[in-house]
Design a protein around this motif. Structure first.
Motif, short mmCIF file in Angstrom:
data_model
loop_
_atom_site.label_atom_id
_atom_site.label_comp_id
_atom_site.label_asym_id
_atom_site.label_seq_id
_atom_site.Cartn_x
_atom_site.Cartn_y
_atom_site.Cartn_z
N ALA A 40 0.83 -1.21 0.00
CA ALA A 40 0.00 0.00 0.00
C ALA A 40 0.86 1.26 0.00
O ALA A 40 0.59 2.21 -0.74
CB ALA A 40 -0.93 -0.02 1.21
N LYS A 41 1.92 1.27 0.82
CA LYS A 41 2.79 2.45 0.87
C LYS A 41 3.53 2.67 -0.45
O LYS A 41 3.72 3.80 -0.89
CB LYS A 41 3.79 2.30 2.03
CG LYS A 41 3.14 2.46 3.40
CD LYS A 41 4.16 2.45 4.51
CE LYS A 41 4.75 1.07 4.72
NZ LYS A 41 5.65 1.01 5.90
N PHE B 127 -4.73 0.29 2.45
CA PHE B 127 -4.68 1.21 1.31
C PHE B 127 -5.21 2.58 1.68
O PHE B 127 -4.64 3.61 1.30
CB PHE B 127 -5.46 0.63 0.13
CG PHE B 127 -4.97 -0.71 -0.32
CD1 PHE B 127 -3.80 -0.83 -1.06
CD2 PHE B 127 -5.65 -1.88 0.02
CE1 PHE B 127 -3.33 -2.07 -1.48
CE2 PHE B 127 -5.19 -3.12 -0.38
CZ PHE B 127 -4.03 -3.21 -1.13
N PHE B 128 -6.29 2.61 2.46
CA PHE B 128 -6.84 3.90 2.90
C PHE B 128 -5.82 4.62 3.80
O PHE B 128 -5.63 5.84 3.67
CB PHE B 128 -8.14 3.68 3.68
CG PHE B 128 -9.26 3.10 2.86
CD1 PHE B 128 -9.34 3.31 1.49
CD2 PHE B 128 -10.25 2.33 3.47
CE1 PHE B 128 -10.37 2.77 0.74
CE2 PHE B 128 -11.28 1.79 2.73
CZ PHE B 128 -11.35 2.01 1.36
N GLU B 129 -5.18 3.87 4.68
CA GLU B 129 -4.21 4.49 5.59
C GLU B 129 -2.98 5.02 4.85
O GLU B 129 -2.30 5.93 5.33
CB GLU B 129 -3.78 3.48 6.66
CG GLU B 129 -4.88 3.15 7.67
CD GLU B 129 -4.43 2.16 8.72
OE1 GLU B 129 -3.40 1.48 8.48
OE2 GLU B 129 -5.09 2.07 9.77
N ARG C 181 -10.64 -0.82 -7.59
CA ARG C 181 -9.69 0.16 -8.13
C ARG C 181 -9.39 1.21 -7.07
O ARG C 181 -10.31 1.73 -6.42
CB ARG C 181 -10.27 0.83 -9.38
CG ARG C 181 -9.31 1.84 -10.04
CD ARG C 181 -9.92 2.38 -11.34
NE ARG C 181 -11.14 3.13 -11.10
CZ ARG C 181 -12.14 3.25 -12.00
NH1 ARG C 181 -12.04 2.66 -13.18
NH2 ARG C 181 -13.22 3.94 -11.69
N MET C 182 -8.11 1.52 -6.89
CA MET C 182 -7.65 2.53 -5.95
C MET C 182 -6.90 3.63 -6.70
O MET C 182 -6.24 3.38 -7.70
CB MET C 182 -6.70 1.91 -4.91
CG MET C 182 -7.34 0.93 -3.96
SD MET C 182 -8.14 1.78 -2.59
CE MET C 182 -8.78 0.38 -1.65
N ARG C 183 -7.01 4.86 -6.16
CA ARG C 183 -6.26 5.99 -6.69
C ARG C 183 -5.64 6.77 -5.53
O ARG C 183 -6.09 6.65 -4.39
CB ARG C 183 -7.18 6.92 -7.49
CG ARG C 183 -7.83 6.27 -8.69
CD ARG C 183 -8.62 7.31 -9.50
NE ARG C 183 -9.40 6.71 -10.56
CZ ARG C 183 -8.94 6.43 -11.78
NH1 ARG C 183 -7.69 6.70 -12.07
NH2 ARG C 183 -9.72 5.89 -12.70
#
Length: 282
Positions: A145-146, A231-233, A272-274
């Motif tokens: 995630a980072k 992912f949010f963090e 999907r992430m942005r």
């Protein structure tokens, strides 16, 4: 060179088995459930720069190149997988647009090496980052995630698919009930799943390589909030979510317990992430 991470050893050891099963076009799960999600969520445009994580034998990397990517970096933590991915690409008209790099997505040190290399040294340089069917194999999603926050362009996206946690990784039992109509004597079959745990499910062996139970890798169940929180963090936001399933045309009449026969329950989850607008990578 063999993988240094013990959890990757089975993937390295049985890479030939995996490659044989996937071939050039993938299996039914890839063609009919996973690829539609990638097509819908990645929305690749001509000339984009892509990074494919846990590439396996290169199915998605080849697809990205065929969709018009200017460059694709295909990575995997198992060196033997990369060898098969390279072999599947040889002679293709897009072969010069795919490069390969050994990357263990569970290791912060491996990410640091990748980001500092020529491949990822220009932060925020990828339009599309994909990870097809690997998140459930990863014990710690934090390093991934980072890294995504650093490597994605401001308008870029991360698209991932995984086994659906409700049907597969929760360990739910499949139940088949046969009903007999007292008036007609006709039989009807009702299929359901029985979940006894969802919140706390320990790692479980996944039968990826038949006949190799002792050596098969673990998969990690996550309730949805545990799946998305890392992912949010890290400063990413989710803007699309998809679930896919086989329809009646895939029904398996021989194996009643086949997942393809349980048409009311999704088999694959995709999202999907942005990067969050205005957030600067560290």
């Amino acid at each position: 060179m063999a993988s240094q991470n013990p959890s990757l050893t089975p993937w390295d050891k049985f890479a030939s088995t995996w490659d044989e099963g996937m071939g050039d076009e993938g299996n039914d799960y890839f063609r009919y459930l996973e690829l539609p999600i990638l097509e819908k969520l990645a929305k690749p445009e001509e000339g984009f720069r892509a990074l494919d994580l846990a590439t396996g034998n290169g199915l998605v990397a080849r697809w990205l190149a065929q969709k018009g990517a200017a460059s694709v970096i295909a990575t995997d933590g198992a060196p033997a997988m990369l060898d098969y991915a390279k072999a599947r690409t040889e002679g293709a008209g897009y072969a010069d647009r795919i490069s390969y790099h050994c990357l263990d997505v569970t290791s912060q040190a491996s990410w640091d090496e990748f980001i500092e290399s020529d491949f990822g040294s220009t932060g925020g340089s990828f339009d599309v980052i994909t990870m097809n069917m690997a998140l459930m194999d990863i014990q710690d999603l934090g390093p991934l995630a980072k890294a995504l926050r650093h490597l994605l362009k401001p308008n870029g996206c991360f698209v991932a698919t995984l086994l659906h946690p409700i049907f597969f990784t929760s360990g739910a039992s499949r139940q088949i009930l046969v009903h007999e109509d007292s008036e007609t004597g006709e039989h009807s079959i009702e299929r359901s799943i029985v979940m006894t745990r969802y919140w706390n499910v320990p790692p479980a062996k996944q039968m990826v390589f038949p006949g190799r139970k002792a050596e098969t890798p673990y998969m990690y169940h996550r309730p949805l909030h545990q799946l998305f929180t890392p992912f949010f963090e890290a400063g990413l936001t989710m803007d699309a979510l998809e679930e896919t399933n086989f329809d009646e045309s895939f029904r398996d009449p021989v194996r009643e317990h086949s997942s393809k026969n349980f048409t009311e329950f999704p088999k694959i989850l995709g999202f999907r992430m942005r990067r969050v607008a205005g957030l600067v990578s560290n």
